[in-house]
Motif scaffolding. Structure first.
Motif, PDB file in Angstrom:
ATOM      1  N   ASP A  61     -41.549  13.228  70.010  1.00  0.00           N
ATOM      2  CA  ASP A  61     -42.548  12.186  69.731  1.00  0.00           C
ATOM      3  C   ASP A  61     -43.154  11.537  70.910  1.00  0.00           C
ATOM      4  N   LEU A  62     -41.978  11.150  71.637  1.00  0.00           N
ATOM      5  CA  LEU A  62     -42.438  10.399  73.082  1.00  0.00           C
ATOM      6  C   LEU A  62     -41.878  10.927  74.151  1.00  0.00           C
ATOM      7  N   ILE A  63     -42.800  11.101  75.117  1.00  0.00           N
ATOM      8  CA  ILE A  63     -42.529  11.806  76.573  1.00  0.00           C
ATOM      9  C   ILE A  63     -42.619  10.754  77.434  1.00  0.00           C
ATOM     10  N   ILE A  64     -41.713  10.274  78.079  1.00  0.00           N
ATOM     11  CA  ILE A  64     -41.769   9.261  79.281  1.00  0.00           C
ATOM     12  C   ILE A  64     -41.783  10.068  80.595  1.00  0.00           C
ATOM     13  N   LEU A  65     -42.715   9.803  81.477  1.00  0.00           N
ATOM     14  CA  LEU A  65     -42.782  10.491  82.660  1.00  0.00           C
ATOM     15  C   LEU A  65     -42.627   9.412  83.769  1.00  0.00           C
ATOM     16  N   THR A  66     -41.641   9.341  84.738  1.00  0.00           N
ATOM     17  CA  THR A  66     -41.616   8.293  85.729  1.00  0.00           C
ATOM     18  C   THR A  66     -41.767   8.993  87.181  1.00  0.00           C
ATOM     19  N   GLY A  67     -42.437   8.306  87.810  1.00  0.00           N
ATOM     20  CA  GLY A  67     -42.990   8.714  89.298  1.00  0.00           C
ATOM     21  C   GLY A  67     -44.184   9.614  89.284  1.00  0.00           C
ATOM     22  N   GLY A  68     -44.720   9.722  90.511  1.00  0.00           N
ATOM     23  CA  GLY A  68     -45.848  10.426  90.827  1.00  0.00           C
ATOM     24  C   GLY A  68     -47.094   9.993  90.555  1.00  0.00           C
ATOM     25  N   LEU A  69     -47.197   8.480  90.674  1.00  0.00           N
ATOM     26  CA  LEU A  69     -48.443   7.560  90.163  1.00  0.00           C
ATOM     27  C   LEU A  69     -48.947   7.172  91.505  1.00  0.00           C
ATOM     28  N   GLY A  70     -48.370   7.509  92.837  1.00  0.00           N
ATOM     29  CA  GLY A  70     -48.797   6.964  93.969  1.00  0.00           C
ATOM     30  C   GLY A  70     -49.933   7.504  94.558  1.00  0.00           C
ATOM     31  N   PRO A  71     -50.306   7.152  95.956  1.00  0.00           N
ATOM     32  CA  PRO A  71     -51.385   7.650  96.545  1.00  0.00           C
ATOM     33  C   PRO A  71     -51.311   8.940  97.467  1.00  0.00           C
ATOM     34  N   THR A  72     -50.204   9.599  97.366  1.00  0.00           N
ATOM     35  CA  THR A  72     -50.147  10.349  98.363  1.00  0.00           C
ATOM     36  C   THR A  72     -50.323  11.848  97.607  1.00  0.00           C
ATOM     37  N   GLU A  73     -50.286  13.047  98.528  1.00  0.00           N
ATOM     38  CA  GLU A  73     -50.592  14.234  98.150  1.00  0.00           C
ATOM     39  C   GLU A  73     -49.973  15.000  96.754  1.00  0.00           C
ATOM     40  N   ASP A  74     -48.573  14.428  97.000  1.00  0.00           N
ATOM     41  CA  ASP A  74     -47.603  14.895  96.072  1.00  0.00           C
ATOM     42  C   ASP A  74     -47.355  14.164  94.910  1.00  0.00           C
ATOM     43  N   ASP A  75     -48.218  12.940  94.713  1.00  0.00           N
ATOM     44  CA  ASP A  75     -47.977  12.381  93.573  1.00  0.00           C
ATOM     45  C   ASP A  75     -49.148  12.872  92.492  1.00  0.00           C
ATOM     46  N   LEU A  76     -48.527  13.678  91.730  1.00  0.00           N
ATOM     47  CA  LEU A  76     -49.529  14.408  90.771  1.00  0.00           C
ATOM     48  C   LEU A  76     -49.243  14.210  89.568  1.00  0.00           C
ATOM     49  N   THR A  95     -57.357  -2.290  88.243  1.00  0.00           N
ATOM     50  CA  THR A  95     -56.359  -2.216  89.154  1.00  0.00           C
ATOM     51  C   THR A  95     -56.990  -1.855  90.490  1.00  0.00           C
ATOM     52  N   ARG A  96     -58.312  -1.416  90.466  1.00  0.00           N
ATOM     53  CA  ARG A  96     -59.137  -1.299  91.613  1.00  0.00           C
ATOM     54  C   ARG A  96     -59.425  -2.521  92.363  1.00  0.00           C
ATOM     55  N   LYS A  97     -59.883  -3.495  91.713  1.00  0.00           N
ATOM     56  CA  LYS A  97     -59.793  -4.827  92.154  1.00  0.00           C
ATOM     57  C   LYS A  97     -58.530  -5.190  92.966  1.00  0.00           C
ATOM     58  N   LEU A 116     -56.406   6.257  94.068  1.00  0.00           N
ATOM     59  CA  LEU A 116     -55.945   7.119  93.251  1.00  0.00           C
ATOM     60  C   LEU A 116     -55.147   6.330  92.351  1.00  0.00           C
ATOM     61  N   GLN A 117     -54.388   5.171  92.903  1.00  0.00           N
ATOM     62  CA  GLN A 117     -53.409   4.472  92.128  1.00  0.00           C
ATOM     63  C   GLN A 117     -54.129   3.660  90.949  1.00  0.00           C
ATOM     64  N   ALA A 134     -49.869   0.997  91.311  1.00  0.00           N
ATOM     65  CA  ALA A 134     -50.130   1.788  90.743  1.00  0.00           C
ATOM     66  C   ALA A 134     -50.045   1.663  89.144  1.00  0.00           C
ATOM     67  N   VAL A 135     -51.235   1.979  88.711  1.00  0.00           N
ATOM     68  CA  VAL A 135     -51.359   1.621  87.012  1.00  0.00           C
ATOM     69  C   VAL A 135     -50.614   2.678  86.340  1.00  0.00           C
ATOM     70  N   GLY A 136     -50.000   2.117  85.312  1.00  0.00           N
ATOM     71  CA  GLY A 136     -49.321   3.041  84.305  1.00  0.00           C
ATOM     72  C   GLY A 136     -50.329   3.386  83.169  1.00  0.00           C
TER      73      GLY A 136
END
Length: 413
Positions: A61-76, A95-97, A116-117, A134-136
């Motif tokens: 019912d709930l899927i939690i994903l951790t990591g990969g929210l940053g600005p680099t190419e492998d943050d997908l 977040t942009r501000k 990207l964050q 990085a925004v969640g």
């Protein structure tokens, strides 16, 4: 409610970092009433992450994903989840501000990829990152909700406590309450503590009792369940009382984030007392451990690292004849180190550490031989002999913990 955790990061798969986020989230989900049935780790690869999302959607019912929210190419992570949900990404203006203000204040160059964050999934709830950039995102599609959290543990914990937990309690109110208290013990091994608690563990139903070995200490998690939260707390309190009846002399406090050093700092504050340190084999580790605690400056003015005998003489006024007669790994030197440091800085207490961390013998003493001295204003200094096994790291860290516990017990008198 069924939940699962997907950690995203090739560095986890390669063993370069430990996935402590999964441990933290497992505990939090349990307390929030979720049944956690699956945990997995996926590398920074879109196709494999899509496979995990397809499988997770069918069973959770709930899927939690951790990591990969940053600005680099492998943050997908968010790009892949957006593709899976067939939804576009959009920029979160707040977040942009925040990103622009951060780079302006720090004087660093703001590159395009940092924006990207600020991306979040359209239709989701942006989750402000108070400890990072990085925004969640929390988003529900059909019968499944997706929660995207940053990878750095401090950012993840802060976001979960401040933003996610209130949101989950609102969207998925508890029908059955769980309440846990973590009891912390020092000076007793896990097997010894379990033996003392054997009768309580054998008859446990509600609350449950679980022991865990931690570095240089043992914790006991007591968890009560009830339809009423206050009743769950009462159940835990009753069991805690029984535990302390058989092992209370080793108990130093309760709390997930509590530590001996935090307790010592608070006790010193309560007594309006100060402490210093004189370290040989620990090389400043005691002082580092103490000053890792917020507010330590109120009770710790400074200290000494004195490896060589002549430095002990110069800075701490340890007598040359004492060293020549007894050696640096001795009770008299430990006492003079502690008293010398205390007098030098005018503190109420002082701890000294002298011994052999290894790997070689020193003055005929085997590695793990440690004297810890304790000096306090108006009293004669004392010193205690310890024998620690294992490697150099363990000997040094265990010595610091023993010193903290020695001081804690003195402060409680």
């Amino acid at each position: 409610m069924k939940a699962e955790i997907i950690a995203v990061g090739t560095e986890i798969l390669m063993g370069q970092i430990v996935n402590t986020n999964a441990t933290y989230l497992s505990q939090q989900l349990n307390e929030l009433g979720f049944d956690l049935f699956h945990e997995s780790v996926v590398g920074d690869n879109e196709s494999r992450l899509l496979e995990s999302l397809t499988l997770g959607e069918k069973r959770s019912d709930l899927i939690i994903l951790t990591g990969g929210l940053g600005p680099t190419e492998d943050d997908l992570t968010k790009q892949t989840v957006a593709k899976f949900l067939a939804l576009p990404l959009e920029e979160d203006a707040a977040t942009r501000k925040k990103i622009e203000e951060y780079f302006q204040f720090s004087g660093k160059t703001l590159t395009k990829n940092n924006y990207l964050q600020a991306l979040t999934i359209q239709g989701g709830i942006p989750l402000d990152n108070e400890a990072g950039l990085a925004v969640g995102t929390f988003i529900t599609q059909g019968a499944t909700s997706f929660l995207l959290l940053p990878g750095p543990p401090f950012e993840l914990k802060t976001m979960f406590e401040k933003k996610v937990k209130p949101l989950l309690l609102k969207l998925f109110p508890l029908k059955h309450h769980l309440f846990s208290e973590v009891l912390r013990f020092y000076g007793i091994g896990e097997s010894q503590l379990a033996a003392r608690l054997e009768a309580l563990i054998a008859e446990q139903e509600n609350p449950t009792i679980a022991t865990y070995a931690k570095p240089q200490e043992v914790t006991v998690r007591v968890t009560g369940s009830s339809e009423d939260l206050d009743e769950a707390k009462i159940l835990v309190a009753r069991t805690k009382e029984k535990i302390l009846q058989v092992a209370g002399e080793f108990y130093y406090g309760s709390g997930e984030e509590l530590s001996l050093e935090k307790v010592v700092v608070e006790l010193l504050k309560e007594r309006k007392a100060t402490v210093t340190g004189a370290e040989s084999l620990t090389g400043g580790l005691f002082q580092t451990t103490l000053t890792d605690v917020s507010g330590a400056s109120e009770v710790f003015p400074g200290g000494f690292v004195t490896y060589l005998p002549e430095v002990k003489e110069q800075l701490l006024k340890v007598k040359k004849e004492t060293i020549e007669k007894y050696g640096v790994v001795s009770e008299p030197v430990a006492k003079e180190m502690a008293e010398g440091a205390r007098k030098k800085l005018g503190t109420d207490f002082a701890l000294s550490f002298t011994g052999v961390a290894g790997p070689e013998k020193l003055e005929g003493h085997v590695p793990g031989t440690v004297w810890i001295g304790l000096a306090q204003k108006g009293e004669k200094p004392v010193a205690h002999l310890y024998h620690f096994n294992r490697d150099r790291w363990y000997i040094r860290h265990h010595a610091v913990k023993e010193g903290l516990d020695l001081l804690r017990r003195e402060l409680l008198k």
